[in-house]
Every structure is written in structure tokens, then in C-alpha cells.
Write an enzyme that holds these catalytic residues in place. Sequence first.
Site, PDB file in Angstrom:
ATOM      1  N   ASP A  32     -40.854  -0.677  -4.355  1.00 44.96           N
ATOM      2  CA  ASP A  32     -41.268   0.368  -5.292  1.00 44.96           C
ATOM      3  C   ASP A  32     -42.688   0.030  -5.723  1.00 44.96           C
ATOM      4  O   ASP A  32     -43.004  -1.151  -5.908  1.00 44.96           O
ATOM      5  CB  ASP A  32     -40.313   0.391  -6.497  1.00 44.96           C
ATOM      6  CG  ASP A  32     -40.292   1.738  -7.192  1.00 44.96           C
ATOM      7  OD1 ASP A  32     -39.224   2.374  -7.243  1.00 44.96           O
ATOM      8  OD2 ASP A  32     -41.368   2.169  -7.700  1.00 44.96           O
ATOM      9  N   LEU A  37     -43.934   1.262  -8.494  1.00 49.44           N
ATOM     10  CA  LEU A  37     -43.894   1.458  -9.951  1.00 49.44           C
ATOM     11  C   LEU A  37     -44.768   2.631 -10.410  1.00 49.44           C
ATOM     12  O   LEU A  37     -45.190   2.671 -11.552  1.00 49.44           O
ATOM     13  CB  LEU A  37     -44.293   0.164 -10.697  1.00 49.44           C
ATOM     14  CG  LEU A  37     -43.454  -1.080 -10.340  1.00 49.44           C
ATOM     15  CD1 LEU A  37     -43.929  -2.300 -11.141  1.00 49.44           C
ATOM     16  CD2 LEU A  37     -41.973  -0.847 -10.616  1.00 49.44           C
ATOM     17  N   PHE A  61     -36.452   6.867  -0.510  1.00 53.78           N
ATOM     18  CA  PHE A  61     -36.626   7.754  -1.667  1.00 53.78           C
ATOM     19  C   PHE A  61     -38.092   7.873  -2.060  1.00 53.78           C
ATOM     20  O   PHE A  61     -38.471   8.853  -2.701  1.00 53.78           O
ATOM     21  CB  PHE A  61     -35.894   7.195  -2.894  1.00 53.78           C
ATOM     22  CG  PHE A  61     -34.399   7.199  -2.794  1.00 53.78           C
ATOM     23  CD1 PHE A  61     -33.673   8.368  -2.944  1.00 53.78           C
ATOM     24  CD2 PHE A  61     -33.701   6.022  -2.555  1.00 53.78           C
ATOM     25  CE1 PHE A  61     -32.293   8.374  -2.866  1.00 53.78           C
ATOM     26  CE2 PHE A  61     -32.322   6.017  -2.472  1.00 53.78           C
ATOM     27  CZ  PHE A  61     -31.606   7.193  -2.626  1.00 53.78           C
ATOM     28  N   SER A 119     -34.404  17.965   0.111  1.00 55.50           N
ATOM     29  CA  SER A 119     -34.170  18.822  -1.055  1.00 55.50           C
ATOM     30  C   SER A 119     -33.744  20.218  -0.628  1.00 55.50           C
ATOM     31  O   SER A 119     -34.165  20.725   0.425  1.00 55.50           O
ATOM     32  CB  SER A 119     -35.475  18.909  -1.849  1.00 55.50           C
ATOM     33  OG  SER A 119     -35.422  19.941  -2.792  1.00 55.50           O
ATOM     34  N   TYR A 148     -45.247  19.914  -2.547  1.00 53.96           N
ATOM     35  CA  TYR A 148     -44.112  18.979  -2.653  1.00 53.96           C
ATOM     36  C   TYR A 148     -42.989  19.411  -1.710  1.00 53.96           C
ATOM     37  O   TYR A 148     -42.483  18.621  -0.909  1.00 53.96           O
ATOM     38  CB  TYR A 148     -43.588  18.924  -4.103  1.00 53.96           C
ATOM     39  CG  TYR A 148     -42.153  18.461  -4.169  1.00 53.96           C
ATOM     40  CD1 TYR A 148     -41.833  17.113  -4.017  1.00 53.96           C
ATOM     41  CD2 TYR A 148     -41.101  19.380  -4.325  1.00 53.96           C
ATOM     42  CE1 TYR A 148     -40.517  16.701  -4.017  1.00 53.96           C
ATOM     43  CE2 TYR A 148     -39.789  18.972  -4.325  1.00 53.96           C
ATOM     44  CZ  TYR A 148     -39.500  17.625  -4.172  1.00 53.96           C
ATOM     45  OH  TYR A 148     -38.184  17.223  -4.161  1.00 53.96           O
ATOM     46  N   LYS A 192     -41.225  17.739   2.061  1.00 51.71           N
ATOM     47  CA  LYS A 192     -39.814  17.531   2.439  1.00 51.71           C
ATOM     48  C   LYS A 192     -39.540  18.186   3.800  1.00 51.71           C
ATOM     49  O   LYS A 192     -38.861  17.623   4.654  1.00 51.71           O
ATOM     50  CB  LYS A 192     -38.873  18.089   1.366  1.00 51.71           C
ATOM     51  CG  LYS A 192     -38.931  17.342   0.049  1.00 51.71           C
ATOM     52  CD  LYS A 192     -38.495  15.888   0.211  1.00 51.71           C
ATOM     53  CE  LYS A 192     -38.665  15.079  -1.064  1.00 51.71           C
ATOM     54  NZ  LYS A 192     -38.426  13.634  -0.877  1.00 51.71           N
ATOM     55  N   ARG A 245     -40.657  31.248 -15.356  1.00 53.66           N
ATOM     56  CA  ARG A 245     -41.591  30.231 -14.859  1.00 53.66           C
ATOM     57  C   ARG A 245     -41.945  30.596 -13.418  1.00 53.66           C
ATOM     58  O   ARG A 245     -41.064  30.949 -12.643  1.00 53.66           O
ATOM     59  CB  ARG A 245     -40.889  28.868 -14.922  1.00 53.66           C
ATOM     60  CG  ARG A 245     -41.684  27.713 -14.384  1.00 53.66           C
ATOM     61  CD  ARG A 245     -41.004  26.371 -14.664  1.00 53.66           C
ATOM     62  NE  ARG A 245     -39.859  26.111 -13.795  1.00 53.66           N
ATOM     63  CZ  ARG A 245     -39.163  24.972 -13.780  1.00 53.66           C
ATOM     64  NH1 ARG A 245     -39.479  23.996 -14.621  1.00 53.66           N
ATOM     65  NH2 ARG A 245     -38.136  24.813 -12.974  1.00 53.66           N
TER      66      ARG A 245
HETATM   67  N1  UFG Z   1     -35.621  25.454 -16.992  1.00 55.62           N
HETATM   68  C1  UFG Z   1     -35.787  25.995 -18.230  1.00 55.62           C
HETATM   69  N2  UFG Z   1     -36.505  25.292 -19.155  1.00 55.62           N
HETATM   70  C2  UFG Z   1     -37.061  24.082 -18.882  1.00 55.62           C
HETATM   71  C3  UFG Z   1     -36.890  23.525 -17.601  1.00 55.62           C
HETATM   72  C4  UFG Z   1     -36.167  24.251 -16.660  1.00 55.62           C
HETATM   73  O1  UFG Z   1     -35.305  27.095 -18.519  1.00 55.62           O
HETATM   74  O2  UFG Z   1     -37.722  23.500 -19.761  1.00 55.62           O
HETATM   75  C5  UFG Z   1     -34.834  26.195 -15.989  1.00 55.62           C
HETATM   76  C6  UFG Z   1     -35.630  26.551 -14.750  1.00 55.62           C
HETATM   77  O3  UFG Z   1     -36.298  27.765 -14.921  1.00 55.62           O
HETATM   78  C7  UFG Z   1     -34.537  26.613 -13.701  1.00 55.62           C
HETATM   79  C8  UFG Z   1     -33.521  25.579 -14.189  1.00 55.62           C
HETATM   80  O4  UFG Z   1     -33.807  25.357 -15.542  1.00 55.62           O
HETATM   81  O5  UFG Z   1     -33.927  27.854 -13.735  1.00 55.62           O
HETATM   82  C9  UFG Z   1     -33.616  24.259 -13.443  1.00 55.62           C
HETATM   83  O6  UFG Z   1     -34.955  23.825 -13.477  1.00 55.62           O
HETATM   84  P1  UFG Z   1     -35.372  22.335 -13.086  1.00 55.62           P
HETATM   85  O7  UFG Z   1     -36.852  22.239 -13.272  1.00 55.62           O
HETATM   86  O8  UFG Z   1     -34.519  21.344 -13.773  1.00 55.62           O
HETATM   87  O9  UFG Z   1     -34.980  22.270 -11.546  1.00 55.62           O
HETATM   88  P2  UFG Z   1     -35.503  23.173 -10.326  1.00 55.62           P
HETATM   89  O10 UFG Z   1     -34.300  23.837  -9.784  1.00 55.62           O
HETATM   90  O11 UFG Z   1     -36.649  23.997 -10.665  1.00 55.62           O
HETATM   91  O12 UFG Z   1     -36.097  22.024  -9.431  1.00 55.62           O
HETATM   92  C10 UFG Z   1     -35.289  21.256  -8.608  1.00 55.62           C
HETATM   93  C11 UFG Z   1     -35.929  19.884  -8.361  1.00 55.62           C
HETATM   94  C12 UFG Z   1     -37.185  20.037  -7.547  1.00 55.62           C
HETATM   95  C13 UFG Z   1     -36.957  20.887  -6.344  1.00 55.62           C
HETATM   96  C14 UFG Z   1     -36.367  22.205  -6.735  1.00 55.62           C
HETATM   97  C15 UFG Z   1     -36.035  23.066  -5.561  1.00 55.62           C
HETATM   98  O13 UFG Z   1     -36.235  19.257  -9.585  1.00 55.62           O
HETATM   99  O14 UFG Z   1     -37.569  18.732  -7.127  1.00 55.62           O
HETATM  100  O15 UFG Z   1     -35.151  21.984  -7.430  1.00 55.62           O
HETATM  101  O16 UFG Z   1     -35.667  24.335  -5.964  1.00 55.62           O
HETATM  102  F1  UFG Z   1     -38.109  21.142  -5.681  1.00 55.62           F
END
Ligand code: UFG
Length: 337
Positions: A32, A34, A82, A126, A151, A155, A297
Site C-alpha cells: 500500500d 498510504l 485493489f 465495478s 475512473y 476499470k 447529482r
Molecule cells: N447520494 C446522495 N447524497 C450523498 C451521496 C450520495 O443522495 O451525499 C446518492 C447518490 O445520488 C446515489 C446513491 O446515493 O443515488 C449512492 O451514491 P454513492 O456515491 O454512495 O455511490 P454511487 O452509486 O454513485 O457510486 C458507486 C461507487 C463508485 C462507482 C459507482 C458506479 O462508489 O466507485 O458506484 O455506479 F463508480
Amino acid sequence: MSKILVTGGLGFIGSHTVVELQNAGFKVIIIDNLSNATENVLNGITAITSITPEFENLDLKNKEQTKTFFKKHQDIVGVIHFAAYKAVGESVKSPLTYYENNVNSLVYVLQELNKKAVSHFIFSSSCTVYGQADSMPITELAPTKPAESPYGNTKKIGEAIIEDLTKSNANFKAIALRYFNPIGAHQSSKIGELPIGVPLNLVPYITQTAAGKREQLSVFGDNYPTPDGTCIRDYIHVVDLAKAHVIALQRLLENKNDTNFEIFNLGTGKGSSVLEVIQSFERVSNQKLNYKIVDRRDGDVVEAYANTTKANTVLGWKAKLSLDDAMLSAWKWEQTL
Ligand code: UFG
């Protein structure tokens, strides 16, 4: 004892996987740099398993050091990779940083494995490779879509590089694991997610809001075409996810793989909306969460949840822990920070 290299082994999913590997009797060496983890995580791993894994602070972008590492550790029989950057938004701002880190380090590790008589490789991929899939739940046969971010592209590219190598070298065997949304923490609360700065992901944002570190959670959009209007994801407990890595590795080590490049979805098979995740948190923590609905978002897909049949039947792995289990473990972990 078989020695396994876990790159990025001090990170969120990496550290939980190291615990499960050690529980299963593997000897682990961690690399790692870090960049998104601390050496303290080793203490958590030791507290849970009573074994301190070997650790080298090394940056896999450094080709010479990577080469030297593999020369020194010829007894490595498998690699779980990872090590990568993972912030979607940051990758849009700094694409070259992402390509350099995620692609170069992968290639340098593979170049060393390609020299070995036999090698076994598990890749951290992913569900982002599916983009907004045409139908739910998503099977491994769903077409991949153009990546939404650098990103996500790393993948996709990573999978392609690995698949190409399995075609050119019959002694190199690999499995790509496509994660849905990993959340939660170890039940001991000794290891968990350690977001640096303001969390970008839903669950750490929820627990930090409840802990008073953030004022309010913003729910990104409630006008999506879903039952409650918020986006749907497949939230999988990190301990279930970690166990799948051990099973996938054993599949390769025992020559049980059907082809030399296999792909498995890792999810629960159940979609949960953002509001359902909040309700789960409120249930297990016995408190109300302060949140407000804001605009969508950019880049969010409406829904993504896995068809887990292949992982269940071919890999012989099934997620056992529930969303409530994951939210409770995440909340307990937050309270130790
Ligand atoms: N969300 C909110 N508020 C927040 C954060 C997230 O409403 O503060 C919502 C997002 O809009 C989404 C859901 O919560 O609908 C999940 O969001 P995350 O950011 O937790 O996860 P994502 O599905 O966006 O992202 C994940 C992984 C990424 C990957 C992606 C692929 O974290 O690494 O899935 O779709 F790329």
C-alpha cells in the site's frame, strides 16, 4: 501456507479481505502506498485475526520498485489487486492522474506475473462498467457502456488488459469482480471505511451527519422514475464482499475456473433507494437523520442492482448480511472515529 499479495490491502475493501484471507489460513503480504489509508489499519487487522500481515509501503507506479518487490517475494501464489484511486469526480478533473495510477500500476504488476510459471489474479472491478443498464437486475452478459468517468474507464480498460493477457499466456488466470455498492464495516468495529475529507458516498455521509461532523445530508434528487423518486443501488456489506474474494481466489488456485478470464457480479441482488437506506439507518441507530432533498447529482444512473445467479451458482457465494446489518456496523464504526 500459500502466500497472497494484496495490493491496496490497507484500504476499505482490501483490509476486510486481508482479514478473511487470514481467517481462511492464507499468509498475506500487503502493498500500500498510504495514499488513501493509514498504517494504523494494520493494528485493526491484527486485533481481529491475531496475525500481523507483512506490509511494504510501495508505490506500484514505480516500475523498478515493483520489479524488485516481486524478485524478493517469489513465493507469492496469488494477487488480489485493489490498489487504485476511486473518486469519480476527481477523476474527471485529473484524468491523467487516474490513468497513470490505475493503469500503469496494473500493467507493472501484470508484467511481473507474466514472468511466473503460473499466476492467479483477482481484479477489483465495478458495476460502473455497465453504466445505466438497459434492464434490471444486471447480469454479467449485459453490455458494457462507454464509461461515465475516467475512473470508470480505468476499470473497463483494466478488465480488457487482463483479458488480453489471459489470451496470450495460458498460465495466467484471472477473475474480475464487479462490485455494486460496498458499505458497512467489520462487526468488531476495528476496521472500516476511512473517507478523507468530505465523504462523496452515501453511507459515510449519513454516519458523519448523525455523528455531528456534517450538518445535513443532501439527497440528490427525488424525481427519478423509481417508486419513491430516489436512485436505487445494490448495497453490499463489505464483509460479504471480502469473503467473495477468498472464494474467487480459491477457485483459481484449485483450478476450478471454467475459462482463464471470468467475471462475476458481487451484489445482494436487491435494490434499495436512497430513502430506504436512510430509513434503515434510522431504524438501527434509533435516531432521525437530518436530510434535505436537493437537485440531482451529475452522472448518477437511475438504478443499478445485480443479478447474482452466476456468483451464487458458479462461484458458490451469496451475500448473507442485510442492509440493516451493514448500516449498524457502519454506525458502530463511525462512533469509534
Ligand atoms: N447520494 C446522495 N447524497 C450523498 C451521496 C450520495 O443522495 O451525499 C446518492 C447518490 O445520488 C446515489 C446513491 O446515493 O443515488 C449512492 O451514491 P454513492 O456515491 O454512495 O455511490 P454511487 O452509486 O454513485 O457510486 C458507486 C461507487 C463508485 C462507482 C459507482 C458506479 O462508489 O466507485 O458506484 O455506479 F463508480
